[in-house]
Scaffold this motif. Sequence first.
Motif, PDB file in Angstrom:
ATOM      1  N   SER A 138       0.982  -1.157   0.036  1.00  0.00           N
ATOM      2  CA  SER A 138       0.142   0.020  -0.110  1.00  0.00           C
ATOM      3  C   SER A 138       0.977   1.281   0.052  1.00  0.00           C
ATOM      4  O   SER A 138       0.331   2.391   0.155  1.00  0.00           O
ATOM      5  CB  SER A 138      -0.981   0.125   1.249  1.00  0.00           C
ATOM      6  OG  SER A 138      -0.154   0.159   2.542  1.00  0.00           O
ATOM      7  N   PHE A 139       2.223   1.033   0.032  1.00  0.00           N
ATOM      8  CA  PHE A 139       3.174   2.301  -0.084  1.00  0.00           C
ATOM      9  C   PHE A 139       4.443   1.893  -0.549  1.00  0.00           C
ATOM     10  O   PHE A 139       4.856   0.792  -0.468  1.00  0.00           O
ATOM     11  CB  PHE A 139       3.180   2.879   1.164  1.00  0.00           C
ATOM     12  CG  PHE A 139       3.776   2.108   2.383  1.00  0.00           C
ATOM     13  CD1 PHE A 139       5.157   2.477   2.689  1.00  0.00           C
ATOM     14  CD2 PHE A 139       2.994   1.076   2.918  1.00  0.00           C
ATOM     15  CE1 PHE A 139       5.912   1.643   3.476  1.00  0.00           C
ATOM     16  CE2 PHE A 139       3.660   0.603   4.104  1.00  0.00           C
ATOM     17  CZ  PHE A 139       5.182   0.513   4.280  1.00  0.00           C
ATOM     18  N   ILE A 140       5.334   2.697  -0.786  1.00  0.00           N
ATOM     19  CA  ILE A 140       6.724   2.527  -0.983  1.00  0.00           C
ATOM     20  C   ILE A 140       7.425   3.478  -0.003  1.00  0.00           C
ATOM     21  O   ILE A 140       6.964   4.688   0.100  1.00  0.00           O
ATOM     22  CB  ILE A 140       7.049   2.706  -2.235  1.00  0.00           C
ATOM     23  CG1 ILE A 140       7.003   4.172  -3.131  1.00  0.00           C
ATOM     24  CG2 ILE A 140       6.396   1.488  -3.169  1.00  0.00           C
ATOM     25  CD1 ILE A 140       7.712   4.379  -4.451  1.00  0.00           C
ATOM     26  N   SER A 141       8.718   3.084   0.231  1.00  0.00           N
ATOM     27  CA  SER A 141       9.724   3.945   0.931  1.00  0.00           C
ATOM     28  C   SER A 141      10.633   3.929   0.006  1.00  0.00           C
ATOM     29  O   SER A 141      11.643   3.104  -0.053  1.00  0.00           O
ATOM     30  CB  SER A 141      10.218   3.388   2.097  1.00  0.00           C
ATOM     31  OG  SER A 141      11.135   4.559   2.971  1.00  0.00           O
ATOM     32  N   HIS A 142      11.004   5.186  -0.676  1.00  0.00           N
ATOM     33  CA  HIS A 142      12.049   5.197  -1.950  1.00  0.00           C
ATOM     34  C   HIS A 142      13.272   6.179  -1.529  1.00  0.00           C
ATOM     35  O   HIS A 142      13.138   7.064  -0.806  1.00  0.00           O
ATOM     36  CB  HIS A 142      11.282   5.661  -3.033  1.00  0.00           C
ATOM     37  CG  HIS A 142      12.013   5.362  -4.516  1.00  0.00           C
ATOM     38  ND1 HIS A 142      12.168   4.030  -4.926  1.00  0.00           N
ATOM     39  CD2 HIS A 142      12.643   6.113  -5.342  1.00  0.00           C
ATOM     40  CE1 HIS A 142      12.496   3.995  -6.166  1.00  0.00           C
ATOM     41  NE2 HIS A 142      13.168   5.343  -6.231  1.00  0.00           N
ATOM     42  N   ASP A 143      14.308   5.644  -2.097  1.00  0.00           N
ATOM     43  CA  ASP A 143      15.333   6.495  -2.151  1.00  0.00           C
ATOM     44  C   ASP A 143      15.264   7.810  -2.632  1.00  0.00           C
ATOM     45  O   ASP A 143      14.894   7.940  -3.805  1.00  0.00           O
ATOM     46  CB  ASP A 143      16.650   5.846  -2.775  1.00  0.00           C
ATOM     47  CG  ASP A 143      18.008   6.611  -2.834  1.00  0.00           C
ATOM     48  OD1 ASP A 143      18.035   7.797  -2.044  1.00  0.00           O
ATOM     49  OD2 ASP A 143      19.077   6.234  -3.445  1.00  0.00           O
ATOM     50  N   CYS A 160      10.149   8.405   1.624  1.00  0.00           N
ATOM     51  CA  CYS A 160      11.356   8.527   1.114  1.00  0.00           C
ATOM     52  C   CYS A 160      12.554   8.263   2.231  1.00  0.00           C
ATOM     53  O   CYS A 160      12.334   8.834   3.285  1.00  0.00           O
ATOM     54  CB  CYS A 160      11.653   9.634   0.251  1.00  0.00           C
ATOM     55  SG  CYS A 160      11.949  11.049   0.981  1.00  0.00           S
ATOM     56  N   TRP A 161      13.687   7.894   1.738  1.00  0.00           N
ATOM     57  CA  TRP A 161      14.948   7.919   2.845  1.00  0.00           C
ATOM     58  C   TRP A 161      15.976   8.246   1.823  1.00  0.00           C
ATOM     59  O   TRP A 161      16.013   8.435   0.630  1.00  0.00           O
ATOM     60  CB  TRP A 161      15.154   6.229   3.125  1.00  0.00           C
ATOM     61  CG  TRP A 161      14.871   5.300   2.054  1.00  0.00           C
ATOM     62  CD1 TRP A 161      14.187   4.555   1.320  1.00  0.00           C
ATOM     63  CD2 TRP A 161      16.228   4.948   1.458  1.00  0.00           C
ATOM     64  NE1 TRP A 161      14.721   3.659   0.565  1.00  0.00           N
ATOM     65  CE2 TRP A 161      15.803   3.777   0.336  1.00  0.00           C
ATOM     66  CE3 TRP A 161      17.612   5.115   1.625  1.00  0.00           C
ATOM     67  CZ2 TRP A 161      16.699   3.260  -0.488  1.00  0.00           C
ATOM     68  CZ3 TRP A 161      18.542   4.497   0.748  1.00  0.00           C
ATOM     69  CH2 TRP A 161      18.133   3.661  -0.267  1.00  0.00           C
ATOM     70  N   THR A 162      17.092   8.675   2.724  1.00  0.00           N
ATOM     71  CA  THR A 162      17.334   9.015   3.849  1.00  0.00           C
ATOM     72  C   THR A 162      17.567  10.679   3.923  1.00  0.00           C
ATOM     73  O   THR A 162      18.578  10.806   3.458  1.00  0.00           O
ATOM     74  CB  THR A 162      18.213   8.130   5.104  1.00  0.00           C
ATOM     75  OG1 THR A 162      17.722   6.972   4.992  1.00  0.00           O
ATOM     76  CG2 THR A 162      18.187   8.907   6.457  1.00  0.00           C
ATOM     77  N   VAL A 163      16.687  11.342   4.319  1.00  0.00           N
ATOM     78  CA  VAL A 163      16.838  12.894   4.165  1.00  0.00           C
ATOM     79  C   VAL A 163      17.794  13.301   5.126  1.00  0.00           C
ATOM     80  O   VAL A 163      17.441  13.256   6.357  1.00  0.00           O
ATOM     81  CB  VAL A 163      15.343  13.499   4.132  1.00  0.00           C
ATOM     82  CG1 VAL A 163      15.646  15.088   4.227  1.00  0.00           C
ATOM     83  CG2 VAL A 163      14.780  13.049   2.763  1.00  0.00           C
ATOM     84  N   LYS A 164      18.831  14.052   4.950  1.00  0.00           N
ATOM     85  CA  LYS A 164      19.959  14.278   5.910  1.00  0.00           C
ATOM     86  C   LYS A 164      19.861  15.985   6.197  1.00  0.00           C
ATOM     87  O   LYS A 164      20.627  16.527   6.831  1.00  0.00           O
ATOM     88  CB  LYS A 164      21.173  13.851   5.883  1.00  0.00           C
ATOM     89  CG  LYS A 164      20.913  12.395   5.689  1.00  0.00           C
ATOM     90  CD  LYS A 164      22.405  11.656   5.615  1.00  0.00           C
ATOM     91  CE  LYS A 164      22.447  10.284   5.470  1.00  0.00           C
ATOM     92  NZ  LYS A 164      23.698   9.563   5.349  1.00  0.00           N
ATOM     93  N   SER A 165      19.085  16.753   5.793  1.00  0.00           N
ATOM     94  CA  SER A 165      19.072  18.197   5.680  1.00  0.00           C
ATOM     95  C   SER A 165      17.734  18.917   5.273  1.00  0.00           C
ATOM     96  O   SER A 165      17.090  18.230   4.630  1.00  0.00           O
ATOM     97  CB  SER A 165      20.131  18.772   4.930  1.00  0.00           C
ATOM     98  OG  SER A 165      19.916  19.045   3.597  1.00  0.00           O
ATOM     99  N   PRO A 166      17.398  19.981   6.069  1.00  0.00           N
ATOM    100  CA  PRO A 166      16.256  20.518   5.682  1.00  0.00           C
ATOM    101  C   PRO A 166      16.110  21.121   4.012  1.00  0.00           C
ATOM    102  O   PRO A 166      14.995  20.997   3.619  1.00  0.00           O
ATOM    103  CB  PRO A 166      16.195  22.018   6.524  1.00  0.00           C
ATOM    104  CG  PRO A 166      17.162  21.785   7.546  1.00  0.00           C
ATOM    105  CD  PRO A 166      18.200  20.756   7.037  1.00  0.00           C
TER     106      PRO A 166
END
Length: 258
Positions: free
Chosen positions: A199-204, A225-231
């Motif tokens: 029902s979802f994806i977690s994408h780069d 999404c992954w992995t965010v490292k800054s605003p």
Amino acid sequence: MTALPARFMILPIAHRALHDAAAGVIENSPTAIDRAVRAGYGIEIDLQLSADGVPMVFHDDTLDRLTGETGPVRDRMARDLCDIRLSGSEDRIPTLQQVLDRIGGAVPLLIELKDQSNGMGEADTRLEEATASLLADYPGDVAVMSFNPHMVAAMQRLAPGCPRGLTTCGYVPSQWPRLSPETCDTLRAIPHFEAVGASFISHDWKDLGNPRVAALKAQGIPILCWTVKSPEVEVEARRIADNVTFEGYLPPVPATGD
């Protein structure tokens, strides 16, 4: 398909919980879990399996990087793993049950089942079975995901009421040495989404321009999404993604996330 609860799109999700190694708060640790709950963030954790079939909250398949021990997690009994200190802290490796007890439904929990086949193939389903059993009576918002579509398919059978998704990326072959280029080409197109009841994806976040991501988004599928490292990266990622999995900074928690 079981829909992803709305809070997974509202509260930013702390990658491996709200860790800060410089402050002695190690990824996937009890302290990182508690810190994320206090801050009001969603939490993402990883599961590996102990020798006696207990889901352990630990990212790597070996102990070397994060502890003073060496060798595969799966070679150790759960009681022994629970005694192993995470380097740079006083925390020990927790079990999934211990983490569920700590969170108690306070914030959404996103669980990544780590590949147990060593190559995105089929393996025994002990990790999926144990995880499904522990989640059966959990009172909070929880969802499971994996890069390995076979594991997501197993969760479809074992815990049909638990929202499930695929962890996905651009599958650059040089970054996936255990996979053949042909397997990378196949997985890049996210071909198993419908078959596993996702029902979802977690994408780069770096590959959010993938046409398959756009097609899923056009169908109304939630895109994490992954992995965010800054605003700054978060602003860019949110042009496509509905929510971010973050580390290394503190995104605002929307007031509507209560």
